[in-house]
Write an enzyme that holds these catalytic residues in place. Structure first.
Site, short mmCIF file in Angstrom:
data_model
loop_
_atom_site.label_atom_id
_atom_site.label_comp_id
_atom_site.label_asym_id
_atom_site.label_seq_id
_atom_site.Cartn_x
_atom_site.Cartn_y
_atom_site.Cartn_z
N CYS A 135 -37.87 45.23 133.72
CA CYS A 135 -37.26 44.55 131.93
C CYS A 135 -38.99 44.26 131.92
O CYS A 135 -39.63 45.22 130.93
CB CYS A 135 -37.05 43.38 131.77
N MET A 136 -40.06 44.01 132.86
CA MET A 136 -41.60 43.91 132.87
C MET A 136 -42.34 44.46 133.68
O MET A 136 -43.78 43.59 133.62
CB MET A 136 -41.57 42.86 132.30
N GLY A 193 -38.57 40.43 127.49
CA GLY A 193 -37.12 40.07 126.72
C GLY A 193 -36.44 39.44 127.94
O GLY A 193 -35.53 38.61 126.79
N GLN A 194 -36.48 38.77 128.78
CA GLN A 194 -35.56 37.43 129.21
C GLN A 194 -36.80 36.17 129.07
O GLN A 194 -37.84 36.16 129.08
CB GLN A 194 -35.51 37.67 130.74
N MET A 248 -40.07 47.17 125.44
CA MET A 248 -39.24 48.31 126.84
C MET A 248 -39.57 48.95 125.88
O MET A 248 -39.83 50.01 127.20
CB MET A 248 -37.69 47.57 126.18
N LYS A 252 -28.53 34.95 117.58
CA LYS A 252 -27.93 34.56 118.63
C LYS A 252 -28.13 32.94 119.13
O LYS A 252 -27.18 32.55 120.02
CB LYS A 252 -28.61 35.34 120.29
#
Lengths: 799, 147
Positions: free
Chosen positions: A180-181, A402-403, A365, A84
């Site tokens: 997400c968190m 995650g982000q 997650m 990615k």
């Protein structure tokens, strides 16, 4: 002269090149070919995708991003990237990039049932302002809501928080990071009184044992997994244990793969703790000095009903109470719940208990998207606190994120309904006063009451309590669980939906206004990764057409609403940068907006354990891990010699819990079942997630040809036994349905992941496979984070 | 003078539609959303050709990792073996003129730690699938359209 179309051109070029036998794989965009070192101008930036926060070098030519490479000066990724990351040069240049503001119109007027029509920024902004003012008048400021993102830059999140909490007077600000968190945050806050990991990625090179708790790191954090791999190959003592509900790629490097039943991680963690105590394998000295035991409320519900409220009732208990409490989690009982054998459980306990082994636990997650997400975070911290394996090189519990800026923007700035910067909350009068002072606002400006957390925000939109909903850098109408309800809710009359994004998505298709955003290096930015590293980048290329950064959009909206003063800074203090491209927000304001916001924002954390460095420091380095004291970053928190906040002679201080003698909390948390389990009507578990090649809802990565072709569609991974039972073969079309909705897709047997029998796995990146029509919108009552990993479905073959 | 008047009128007549069109185009064009949605779920089909029996695909751009042209199902990458390296370590010649792409020198070095090995791909470069991905035959939906 006949014009040659782009497609014909590509077709011809491909033929020519193939004929010449060259090895160039032509992209639909102009792929770079040449000498990267000579032909391109290079500058650093963090990667746009996951929370790892790799540093990339971006190669520019003629105002276009032509190439990237892994940054060998960054300790995060040490020159590597994942596929990615290598695809970053293409994400801006999809053919359907949004470049003009769009408003749904009929006969030249705004109409919810009209068609998206190109308009000017002025007209779009005026319409938004009218709608917001009307909503405030009719229903109050809380009816105007913004839904941002862990992919916002730090100053975008900060500007939104300042505008909503300090200007509009609405706490209706949330982010996709709630999905997400939030459980990671609640876990940190309840155990340590302070958010974010104590260690850093540097710890990986010192650890012996890596235990994955429901995290397929090989696909979701591939670069960190490569660092783990490096340690596994270099150190004979090293072992990876993959605790998972799905057989996945991370097991390739694992000494053992231990499959457990969904939700049973709660029992597993308590079972390990029970053995540590029973077998005398815990660190008595550490527990005596640094730990406090607490019990909390049990049987806490699942948030399935609107306006659900949870109030914790915690009390301090003693060690004996804890010991008796977890003694119920015998290996036999744990096996009954989890399916994990007593010998596997004992082995895990030995790894945590052996004082000669350094242990890192990793999770994302699997533990966070969990209706008992806060509890399972607490329970894994319990293991590191019982063994004393925490806050030293190689010994760390490690909550991955995650982000790219879930930490830097959402958690540190506090872009949630209940939050303010630097771990402060709106409900606390002193905290509000601090914020009002820094923001130069009269006392009492910031509303004291949180309004809606993310799920409740969408429910409020459906009910009509929220009238204006603005989504930025997110795709809520593909991403939310129990999606049918929320898409239908957004389409009701009187709901005004604004979506700022870079491409058409499942959210823009139901929006009233679509605003074209600038992305990544088209603006100046800052992200904060999962090791407390703040990392800046400069604007390198111009955004196409009339697209503008989210920061510009927030400030223009503020001005239009009459709150422009919040963003007034002196051009003498913050002159526009001349050494590099100034952002749209800076040029419009005539000041260096990013720097002005940064210098104001960092006042929140100074002396509070969240010290951030002056602006320039971050453009000069590959990022710095906070707290940054006297220009020096902190690699390990809470331990003397590493963390300047720890008092001399104290050794270890969990100073987030200052009022509790700097002790961390071991929580008494039980196993409780999930809200929905498979039954005769819906006999399968459904678990959703990602794949290595695609980012979230696929908006960017599915527009990169090589990524699209690497994983074109979301399919349903099933265990061969289940497929056989349902007479399904690989590629068959199926319908997955739940009590909430259904989706049609193809089954995959023998793919790269194989769920345990009785479970189906579907990634959510594919907008033609809206799996969230099926998922359940239950959440952890403490963190309010949804569980995307467990609901009951049926699988039917479609012939 | 009359000529000039005629010229101006002609020019105006010529340009008004252009200006008007530009204006209309500017602020009233209905947006034709393309997007990725096709309304249909799909199957991921890869060539399935074994290593050595495919043509090299190359890279998305110079400097990007080469794409994988062959089937990778069942190839072992674990702590004790890495079957990708069997062919790609040396750039093995497989049959007439068909050569496996050789792993470059970069994979033997960690430029951050300065660690370097002569005969061993370093751990951070060991999980080949992290960067090198196979390609299905399917094109993204938008490139099927006529642009």
């Amino acid at each position: 002269m006949k014009k040659i179309t782009r497609r014909e051109f590509i077709g011809k070029s491909s033929i020519t090149i193939t004929a010449l036998g060259a090895t160039i794989y032509l992209n639909p965009f102009e792929a770079f070919s040449g000498d990267p070192d000579k032909d391109l101008f290079w500058d650093k930036a963090p990667c746009r995708f996951c929370g790892t926060g790799c540093s990339v070098m971006v190669g520019i030519k003629d105002g276009k991003i032509m190439a990237v490479k892994g940054d060998s000066e960054s300790s995060v990724n040490q020159g590597t990237l994942c596929v990615k990351g290598y695809s970053l040069p293409f994400i801006q240049y999809g053919m359907d990039r949004l470049t003009r503001p769009l408003v749904r119109m009929k006969n030249g007027q705004y109409d919810k049932k009209g068609e998206l029509t190109e308009t000017s920024w002025d007209k779009a902004m005026q319409l938004i302002t009218d709608k917001a003012k009307q909503a405030i008048k009719m229903k109050g400021p809380a009816s105007v809501a913004m839904f941002g993102s862990g992919q916002w830059t730090i100053w975008e999140g900060y500007a939104a928080a300042k505008l909503f909490k300090g200007g509009i007077g609405s706490n209706s600000l949330e982010v996709n990071a709630r999905l997400c968190m939030a459980s990671a945050v609640a876990g940190f806050m309840t155990t340590f009184g302070m958010d974010e990991p104590m260690g850093s990625y540097d710890d990986i090179a010192h650890a012996d044992i890596f235990i994955l708790w429901g995290a397929n790191m090989a696909e979701m954090h591939p670069v960190l997994f490569s660092k783990v791999t490096e340690r596994l190959l270099a150190n004979r003592k090293s072992q990876l244990i993959n605790l998972t509900t799905i057989s996945n790629l991370s097991s390739r490097m694992a000494a053992s793969e231990i499959i457990f039943k969904p939700q049973s991680d709660l029992a597993l963690a308590n079972g390990i703790a029970n053995i540590l105590i029973k077998e005398n394998m815990y660190n008595k000295d550490f527990v005596k000095k640094h730990v406090l035991f607490k019990s909390g409320k049990e049987n806490i519900g699942y948030g399935l009903e609107d306006k659900f409220v949870f109030q914790e009732e915690d009390k301090v208990v003693n060690f004996e109470t804890y010991m008796n409490y977890i003694s119920a989690y015998t290996p036999e009982y744990v096996e009954k719940i989890s399916g994990v054998s007593p010998s596997d459980l004992l082995n895990l306990a030995k790894l945590y208990g052996d004082s000669k082994l350094k242990v890192m636990s990793f999770w994302t997650m699997g533990m966070n998207q969990h209706t008992r997400g806060t509890w399972i975070n607490n329970l894994v911290y319990n293991l590191h606190l019982l063994s004393g394996k925490i806050s030293e090189p190689g010994n760390q519990p490690y909550s991955l994120t995650g982000q790219p800026s879930a930490c830097g923007t959402c958690r540190e700035v506090g872009t949630f309904t209940h939050r303010l910067p630097a771990d402060m909350v709106v409900a606390h009068k002193e905290h509000r006063k601090i914020a009002e002072k820094i923001w130069k606002l009269p006392e009492g400006t910031i509303p004291a009451k949180p309004t809606y957390h993310a799920t409740e925000m969408l429910r409020a939109l459906d009910r009509g309590d929220i009238a204006v909903f603005w989504s930025m850098t997110a795709n809520p109408f593909q991403a939310f669980p129990n999606l049918n309800r929320y898409r239908n809710g957004a389409l009701k009359d009187g709901r005004f939906i604004i979506v700022s994004d870079v491409y058409p998505t499942r959210s823009t298709e139901i929006a009233d206004v679509v605003l074209p955003s600038a992305m990544w290096v088209e603006k100046e930015g800052a992200f904060g990764n999962a090791e407390r590293r703040t990392h800046f980048w400069k604007k390198m290329v111009d955004a196409p057409g009339e697209s503008r950064s989210d920061l510009w959009q927030i400030i223009e909206f503020a001005k239009s609403m009459g709150h422009g003063k919040l963003f007034d800074f002196s051009p003498l203090d913050y002159p526009i940068p001349r050494q590099h491209k100034a952002s749209d927000a800076s040029l419009t304001a005539g000041i260096y907006m990013e720097k002005a916001l940064w210098e104001e924002y960092r006042q929140f954390g100074l002396g509070q354990g969240h010290d951030l460095a002056p602006f320039e420091a971050y453009h000069e380095t590959r990022g710095l891990r906070w707290p940054v004291i006297n220009g020096k970053e902190t690699l390990i928190r809470y331990r003397e010699g590493y963390d300047p906040y720890v008092e001399k002679g104290a050794g270890i201080q969990f100073y987030g819990n200052r009022e509790l003698e700097n002790r961390a909390i071991i929580w008494l948390r039980p196993y409780e079942p999930p809200p929905e389990t498979p039954d005769s009507d819906y006999p399968f578990w459904l678990c959703t997630g990602r794949v290595l090649e695609h980012w979230h809802s696929g908006t960017m990565t599915r527009r990169v040809r090589s990524l699209y072709k690497a994983y074109p569609h979301a399919t349903a991974n099933m265990h061969p036994e289940d497929a056989k039972m349902l007479e399904l073969k690989d590629g068959d079309k199926i319908k997955i349905s739940s009590r909430r909705g259904e989706v049609i897709l193809h089954v995959e047997v023998g793919g790269r992941v194989t769920p345990q029998p009785g479970m189906v796995y579907v990634p959510w990146f594919d907008e033609d496979v809206m799996i969230n029509n099926v998922t359940l919108d239950a959440y952890c009552p403490i963190s309010k984070q949804n569980d995307f990993k467990k609901c009951a479905v049926r699988v039917d073959k479609i012939s | 003078m009359r000529f000039l008047k005629k010229l101006v009128t002609a020019l105006l007549l010529l340009f008004i539609p252009i200006i008007l069109d530009a204006y209309l185009h500017e602020y009233s064009k209905v947006y034709q959303e393309r997007g990725l949605a096709t309304g249909q779920p799909g199957i991921n089909r890869f060539s399935g050709n074994p290593p050595g029996e495919t043509t090299v695909l190359g890279r998305p751009y110079d400097g990007a990792p080469p794409l994988v042209s062959h089937d990778i199902n069942g190839l072992a990458i674990n702590g004790s073996e890495n079957e990708c390296l069997d062919c790609h370590m040396e750039g093995l010649e497989l049959d007439e003129g068909n050569t496996a792409t050789k792993i470059p020198a970069s994979h033997y070095i960690n430029e951050y730690t300065k660690e370097q090995k002569k005969d061993q791909v370093l751990g951070i470069w060991y999980n080949c699938f992290q960067c090198h991905v196979p390609q299905s035959e399917e094109e993204p939906p938008y490139s099927r359209e006529n642009h």
